[in-house]
Structure formats: structure tokens, C-alpha cells
Design a protein around this motif. Structure first.
Motif, PDB file in Angstrom:
ATOM      1  N   GLU A  38       0.834  -1.213   0.000  1.00 47.16           N
ATOM      2  CA  GLU A  38       0.000   0.000   0.000  1.00 47.16           C
ATOM      3  C   GLU A  38       0.864   1.257   0.000  1.00 47.16           C
ATOM      4  O   GLU A  38       0.537   2.239  -0.666  1.00 47.16           O
ATOM      5  N   ASP A  39       1.975   1.246   0.743  1.00 43.20           N
ATOM      6  CA  ASP A  39       2.879   2.395   0.760  1.00 43.20           C
ATOM      7  C   ASP A  39       3.496   2.625  -0.614  1.00 43.20           C
ATOM      8  O   ASP A  39       3.643   3.758  -1.060  1.00 43.20           O
ATOM      9  N   ASP A  41       2.173   1.706  -3.536  1.00 44.41           N
ATOM     10  CA  ASP A  41       1.106   2.227  -4.404  1.00 44.41           C
ATOM     11  C   ASP A  41       0.855   3.707  -4.140  1.00 44.41           C
ATOM     12  O   ASP A  41       0.674   4.489  -5.066  1.00 44.41           O
ATOM     13  N   ARG A  42       0.864   4.089  -2.877  1.00 44.97           N
ATOM     14  CA  ARG A  42       0.625   5.494  -2.516  1.00 44.97           C
ATOM     15  C   ARG A  42       1.736   6.392  -3.084  1.00 44.97           C
ATOM     16  O   ARG A  42       1.461   7.459  -3.618  1.00 44.97           O
ATOM     17  N   CYS A  43       2.983   5.942  -2.991  1.00 46.74           N
ATOM     18  CA  CYS A  43       4.103   6.726  -3.537  1.00 46.74           C
ATOM     19  C   CYS A  43       3.994   6.860  -5.052  1.00 46.74           C
ATOM     20  O   CYS A  43       4.301   7.910  -5.611  1.00 46.74           O
TER      21      CYS A  43
END
Length: 177
Positions: A38-39, A41-43
Motif C-alpha cells: 500500500e505504501d 502504491d501510494r508513492c
């Protein structure tokens, strides 16, 4: 092409460590997620990045989880997704971005000729070291493989992973990475 496909799926990889590397890192695992996905993807969304960047960061995450790096070199202009991948694997990992300090790390992730060939050759000649190279210059893979005393080299068209591993016969595989 057929050899790359076979090796990328674990066929023809006779080394137990190499097979684990293919199964855990190279092959895309469906239904198996890491917390840092998730981190990453967020970046990638924040920087309007393409899917290949997220794919590469996820592979770095899986490799860092498997090999348990304590320190790693990332280029100063590395995408935040790669930082998120390493921190997701181990929140205590020391990330270095100064090329002269890279030789003290467990892993070097570089692009093109960020770090000179002779420095990389000296680095991979030490046991327990890992190099990830993208868009490497012509002939570098062969020279780095020759400098490595024991371990494994997994080479794609534009990418290469070299892992110096004590007690392991030197092997090289062509794969899609």
C-alpha cells in the motif's frame, strides 16, 4: 526467449537458493501481499508513476524481505517507492544515498554507471553482498560475474541481480525480471 521463460518460472533452476529466489522474488505471487504494498502504491500515485515502477519496487521489497539487508544504497534521485519498499521490509534499514559510502552497505541498487565498474567489482567480491543494476552498460554483467567468487547472477534484458553467497557454486540464469 524460451530459456528466459523457463527459468523465470523455476524450470531449469537447479540451485535450491536460486529456486527460492525465483519463487519468492522474481515470480509474481498472486494472493500474497506485503504490508508495504500500500505504501508503494501510494508513492506511485503521488508521483504519477507508471506500473513498471511499482513492479520494480515490489520486487525490491520481496528481495529485501528474503535477504534481510541491514543497509542499502539507493541513488540520490531514487523514486520514493523504492525507499518505501526498503523501509517496509525493515524499518531499521540504513539507506545510504552517497555513492562513495555505498561500499559499506549490504546491497547496492543503481542505474547505468552511477557507481564505477571497478568499485562494483570490489564490492561483489566480498561475501554476502548484493547488486541490483538497471540499464547497465555493455559488458558489465560478465565482468561483475567474473569478480564474484561464489553466488548467483540473474540477468534480464536490461536488469541484473547479483548475490554473492558463501558456499554456493557460481551460477547464472537468464530470466524475465
Amino acid at each position: 526467449m524460451f530459456t528466459r521463460w523457463r527459468n523465470s518460472h523455476g524450470f531449469g533452476v537447479h540451485s535450491p537458493f536460486g529456486f527460492q529466489l525465483v519463487e519468492r522474488v522474481i515470480k509474481r505471487q498472486r494472493g500474497y501481499a506485503y504490508y508495504a504494498d500500500e505504501d508503494i502504491d501510494r508513492c506511485c500515485l503521488l508521483k504519477h508513476s507508471r506500473g513498471n515502477l511499482a513492479k520494480g519496487a515490489r520486487m525490491l521489497l520481496r528481495l529485501a524481505c528474503m535477504l534481510k539487508f541491514e543497509s542499502a544504497f539507493l541513488r540520490p534521485d531514487a523514486h520514493p517507492a523504492f525507499h518505501a519498499a526498503l523501509k517496509g521490509a525493515n524499518s531499521r534499514i540504513r539507506i545510504v544515498d552517497n555513492p562513495p559510502d555505498s561500499l559499506s552497505c549490504d546491497m547496492i541498487a543503481a542505474r547505468r554507471d552511477t557507481i564505477p565498474l571497478d568499485s562494483l567489482s570490489a564490492f561483489i567480491s566480498m561475501e554476502g553482498k548484493t547488486i541490483l543494476l538497471k540499464d547497465f552498460p555493455e559488458g558489465w554483467c560478465e565482468k561483475l560475474f567474473d569478480a564474484m567468487p561464489e553466488g548467483i547472477m540473474i540477468r534480464g534484458k536490461r536488469n541484473v541481480i547479483l548475490i554473492s553467497r558463501p558456499g554456493m557454486q557460481k551460477v547464472s540464469y537468464l530470466m524475465y525480471i
